[in-house]
Write an enzyme that holds these catalytic residues in place. Sequence first.
Site, PDB file in Angstrom:
ATOM      1  N   ARG A 150       0.817  -1.261  -0.030  1.00  0.00           N
ATOM      2  CA  ARG A 150       0.074   0.031   0.032  1.00  0.00           C
ATOM      3  C   ARG A 150       0.754   1.228  -0.134  1.00  0.00           C
ATOM      4  O   ARG A 150       2.295   1.160   0.453  1.00  0.00           O
ATOM      5  CB  ARG A 150      -0.855  -0.070   1.219  1.00  0.00           C
ATOM      6  N   LYS A 175      -2.242  -2.319   7.939  1.00  0.00           N
ATOM      7  CA  LYS A 175      -3.530  -1.558   8.833  1.00  0.00           C
ATOM      8  C   LYS A 175      -3.241  -2.087  10.247  1.00  0.00           C
ATOM      9  O   LYS A 175      -3.029  -3.025  10.558  1.00  0.00           O
ATOM     10  CB  LYS A 175      -4.556  -1.950   8.188  1.00  0.00           C
ATOM     11  N   HIS A 244      -1.896   2.493  -6.024  1.00  0.00           N
ATOM     12  CA  HIS A 244      -2.756   1.145  -5.548  1.00  0.00           C
ATOM     13  C   HIS A 244      -2.903   0.481  -7.085  1.00  0.00           C
ATOM     14  O   HIS A 244      -3.344  -0.697  -6.949  1.00  0.00           O
ATOM     15  CB  HIS A 244      -4.042   1.630  -4.910  1.00  0.00           C
ATOM     16  N   ARG A 247      -0.407  -2.144  -6.795  1.00  0.00           N
ATOM     17  CA  ARG A 247      -0.884  -3.308  -5.808  1.00  0.00           C
ATOM     18  C   ARG A 247      -1.996  -4.155  -6.520  1.00  0.00           C
ATOM     19  O   ARG A 247      -1.745  -5.444  -6.493  1.00  0.00           O
ATOM     20  CB  ARG A 247      -1.460  -2.458  -4.560  1.00  0.00           C
ATOM     21  N   HIS A 270      -4.569  -8.808   3.709  1.00  0.00           N
ATOM     22  CA  HIS A 270      -5.927  -8.843   3.909  1.00  0.00           C
ATOM     23  C   HIS A 270      -6.394  -9.640   5.109  1.00  0.00           C
ATOM     24  O   HIS A 270      -6.202 -10.926   5.168  1.00  0.00           O
ATOM     25  CB  HIS A 270      -6.694  -9.169   2.553  1.00  0.00           C
ATOM     26  N   TYR A 279     -10.052 -10.292  -7.068  1.00  0.00           N
ATOM     27  CA  TYR A 279      -8.845 -10.345  -8.194  1.00  0.00           C
ATOM     28  C   TYR A 279      -9.260 -11.802  -8.943  1.00  0.00           C
ATOM     29  O   TYR A 279      -8.786 -12.105  -9.992  1.00  0.00           O
ATOM     30  CB  TYR A 279      -7.599 -10.617  -7.676  1.00  0.00           C
TER      31      TYR A 279
END
Length: 301
Positions: A150, A175, A244, A247, A270, A279
């Site tokens: 990210r 995150k 992004h 990514r 994730h 995806y």
Amino acid sequence: MDDQAAVGAFLAEVETQRRQSPHTVSNYRRDIGKLLALAAELPGQPGLGQLQAHHIRRFVGLLHGRSLAGRSLARSLSAWRVFYRWLGRHGLAEANPCEGVRPPKGPRALPHTLSPDEAVRLLESSIDPDDPQEIRDRAMFELFYSSGLRLAELADLDLQAVSDIDGGEVRVHGKRDKERVVPVGGKAREALAAWLLCRVQLARQEETALFVGARGRRISHGVIQQRLARRAQLAGLPSHVHPHMLRHSFASHVLQSSGDLRAVQEMLGHASIASTQVYTHLDFQHLAKVYDTAHPRAKRK
């Protein structure tokens, strides 16, 4: 405690105790600001603690009527739910009026990606070998595509994160400050090695950031975005390229080659595999295009 003071206390807790990113805190502030503004439009201007489910449904309808997309409505509702849970724990609301309220469903947009050829054109476009900023840019963009980082993750990297770069790994804080180790490809390692040799020309002596800007301090998100967009334009790519997108391209290309959804989930960081499954739709689109092009009974007039 009045509504404004409650919002301030909530945001302070989110930032300091829950260790949410500045971007997440900004989203909470904006979304709860919408709630305050909508409540102020009601007759009698009831406080947030007096709002009920029918008020929240009305707010959702009003925002939807003002052309707010379903995804944005879902994010706002999620922020309101979290905020009301906080109010409940502090005795400022008897119930959570957002529970059971759902936003209208909107079409889910698939992420935009570069093709493998476009990624190569971007990353192998010529640079000035005597310009440390261009050497830095190549290292950043190679790392984006090599490891699926990210924007915030790349900007926050310190020198110690690449201490095992010869082993093909980099330590990333994602995150909620969750650490993960991601692989780094050979091209990215070469680009990072070239950057580390000339980093001293830009970085201040005490600076710990891996990537620095023209003033020698940690590079900003905006500068990274601008430099990438400019590099893509110089490479002749047809659309706007942002971090992004690299990514997304990393995830899509790895999934197309390996078919290993769990591995892609882990590399992207994730929390839920549902976030990674988008995806698979991109992969199916690619297969459908190949089919339409190659199958003799699939060709359209």
